[in-house]
Design an enzyme around this catalytic site. Structure first.
Site, PDB file in Angstrom:
ATOM      1  N   LYS A 188      20.492  28.690  -4.681  1.00 58.15           N
ATOM      2  CA  LYS A 188      20.020  27.853  -3.557  1.00 58.15           C
ATOM      3  C   LYS A 188      19.131  26.729  -4.095  1.00 58.15           C
ATOM      4  CE  LYS A 188      16.213  31.091  -2.953  1.00 58.15           C
ATOM      5  NZ  LYS A 188      15.875  32.395  -2.354  1.00 58.15           N
ATOM      6  N   TYR A 208      -7.933   8.444 -12.647  1.00 57.71           N
ATOM      7  CA  TYR A 208      -8.386   8.321 -11.256  1.00 57.71           C
ATOM      8  C   TYR A 208      -9.521   9.296 -10.960  1.00 57.71           C
ATOM      9  CZ  TYR A 208      -4.280   5.542  -9.991  1.00 57.71           C
ATOM     10  OH  TYR A 208      -3.338   4.566  -9.895  1.00 57.71           O
TER      11      TYR A 208
HETATM   12  C1  PLP Z   1      15.837  33.438  -3.300  1.00 56.52           C
HETATM   13  C2  PLP Z   1      16.311  34.801  -3.029  1.00 56.52           C
HETATM   14  C3  PLP Z   1      16.619  35.692  -4.081  1.00 56.52           C
HETATM   15  C4  PLP Z   1      16.339  35.370  -5.523  1.00 56.52           C
HETATM   16  O1  PLP Z   1      14.977  35.570  -5.786  1.00 56.52           O
HETATM   17  P1  PLP Z   1      14.372  35.376  -7.254  1.00 56.52           P
HETATM   18  O2  PLP Z   1      12.955  35.763  -7.097  1.00 56.52           O
HETATM   19  O3  PLP Z   1      14.529  33.935  -7.586  1.00 56.52           O
HETATM   20  O4  PLP Z   1      15.139  36.253  -8.157  1.00 56.52           O
HETATM   21  C5  PLP Z   1      17.172  36.909  -3.753  1.00 56.52           C
HETATM   22  N1  PLP Z   1      17.396  37.259  -2.465  1.00 56.52           N
HETATM   23  C6  PLP Z   1      17.092  36.444  -1.437  1.00 56.52           C
HETATM   24  C7  PLP Z   1      17.345  36.884  -0.046  1.00 56.52           C
HETATM   25  C8  PLP Z   1      16.533  35.196  -1.675  1.00 56.52           C
HETATM   26  O5  PLP Z   1      16.230  34.390  -0.656  1.00 56.52           O
END
Ligand code: PLP
Length: 360
Positions: A36, A255
């Protein structure tokens, strides 16, 4: 286009290596590689290509799933938050997508619909994270409703861990409780099950069930402390030194004059900033590797530049020297910790203007 020295190099074979590490932890489970958020900022198509040995992909939206289908990936693709609107259902059917159902409104959409062929539905159980999912007491009735539908729903059960990446006793107890709850609720049904994310699979590899869902570890980050896994960083964020100057003790840099030299100092300016996704909250002291030497960030992060103290390495660093902001030699987890965030946010936050250069 590539005149600015800020670049993200992507070690593509590292993705396959890290996938193999995940598989080895839970050899009897299938792997749903979570890609994702544009492959955690690395580019969803190239990441999917490298992870084509995975059994499926997890994405956040139908838009991401369609990119994969258009590129010809035939894998199982799970929409991790299910549908945002009812109009997506025909697309789920047409493109053979798997979907999560986490709320009653989504359940109603499914039950109203007459699917022309089988749909893989993943019922999300809230085992304690209290974000998405149905209460464990509801699962029986939800399964019955879906089974009674005229559509052919192939059901799966899943849940998500809230604190598996923390090592405190309280967090471990909490995670153990989630694992136990999931096991209890799901064991009455002979349905495929999935629970573990990256940190979960490192702590509880014996609870891999049918599918593990690693994300961050595939990108070479999120390794637990004291772990002997040999994950490889995929992204290396680099830029160059573009100026060097001497300042006197008592003078400030950048800054807000937020850092003042305690001794006569030499400062190097590196062409990377929050406009590239380097975190503005990184405080003075955050490590940067310049020509391989670990030097501290000093003063505020600007949009296009940062400043580091190279007083101890003046003969070894010059204009044009290479700076690694994170990568194999300086973990993104460490930089994230300095900046009060997590590697996920840094990796996802690399901006459009940073060219991504693939290393095969
Ligand atoms: C993002 C996500 C994962 C992966 O999690 P990581 O901590 O990156 O391994 C697994 N399951 C769900 C439902 C997620 O939203």
């Amino acid at each position: 286009m590539l005149y600015r020295p800020a670049k993200a190099y992507l070690n593509l074979p590292a993705l396959g290596h890290n996938l193999a590490v995940a598989k080895k932890l839970a050899p009897n489970s299938k792997v749903l590689a979570v890609i994702k958020a544009n492959g955690y900022g690395h580019g969803i198509s190239r990441v999917a290509q490298q992870l084509s040995h995975a059994d499926g992909f997890g994405v956040a939206s139908i838009d991401e799933a369609l990119i994969l289908r258009q590129k010809g990936f035939l894998h199982r693709i799970l929409l991790l938050e299910g549908l945002f609107s009812k109009v997506e259902l025909p697309l789920v059917i047409q493109n053979h997508l798997d979907l999560v159902v986490h709320s009653h409104y989504q359940l109603e959409w499914l039950l109203e619909f007459s699917a022309p062929f089988r749909i893989n539905v993943w019922i999300k159980i809230d085992t304690g994270m209290h974000r998405l999912g149905f209460h464990p007491d509801e699962i029986d009735s939800i399964i019955n409703k879906l089974k009674a539908s005229s559509s052919d729903f192939h059901l799966h059960l899943m849940s998500h861990l809230a604190s598996a990446d923390e090592d405190t006793l309280a967090a471990l107890n909490f995670t153990q409780h989630q694992v136990m709850t999931f096991e209890q609720v799901s064991s009455d049904y002979n349905l495929p099950r999935s629970l573990l994310n990256s940190s979960g699979v490192q702590h509880f590899s014996s609870k891999g069930f049918d599918w593990i869902r690693p994300g961050i570890m595939l990108y070479g980050s999120g390794q637990l402390q004291n772990s002997t896994l040999k994950l490889k960083a995929v992204m290396k964020l680099e830029s160059n030194v573009i100026a060097i100057k001497k300042i006197n003790a008592g003078e400030s840099v950048g800054y807000g004059n937020s850092w003042t030299a305690q001794r006569d100092s030499v400062i190097a300016v590196i062409a990377i900033g929050y406009g590239d996704g380097y975190p503005r909250h990184a405080p003075s002291g955050t490590p940067v590797l310049v020509n391989g030497y670990r030097v501290p960030l000093v003063g505020r992060v600007s949009m296009d530049m940062i400043t580091v103290d190279i007083t101890d390495y003046i003969d070894l660093i010059e204009v044009g020297s290479m700076a690694e902001l994170w990568g194999d030699s300086l973990s993104v987890d460490e930089v994230a910790q300095w900046a009060g965030t997590i590697s996920y946010e840094l990796l996802c936050g690399i901006t459009q203007r940073v060219p991504m250069i693939e290393i095969q």
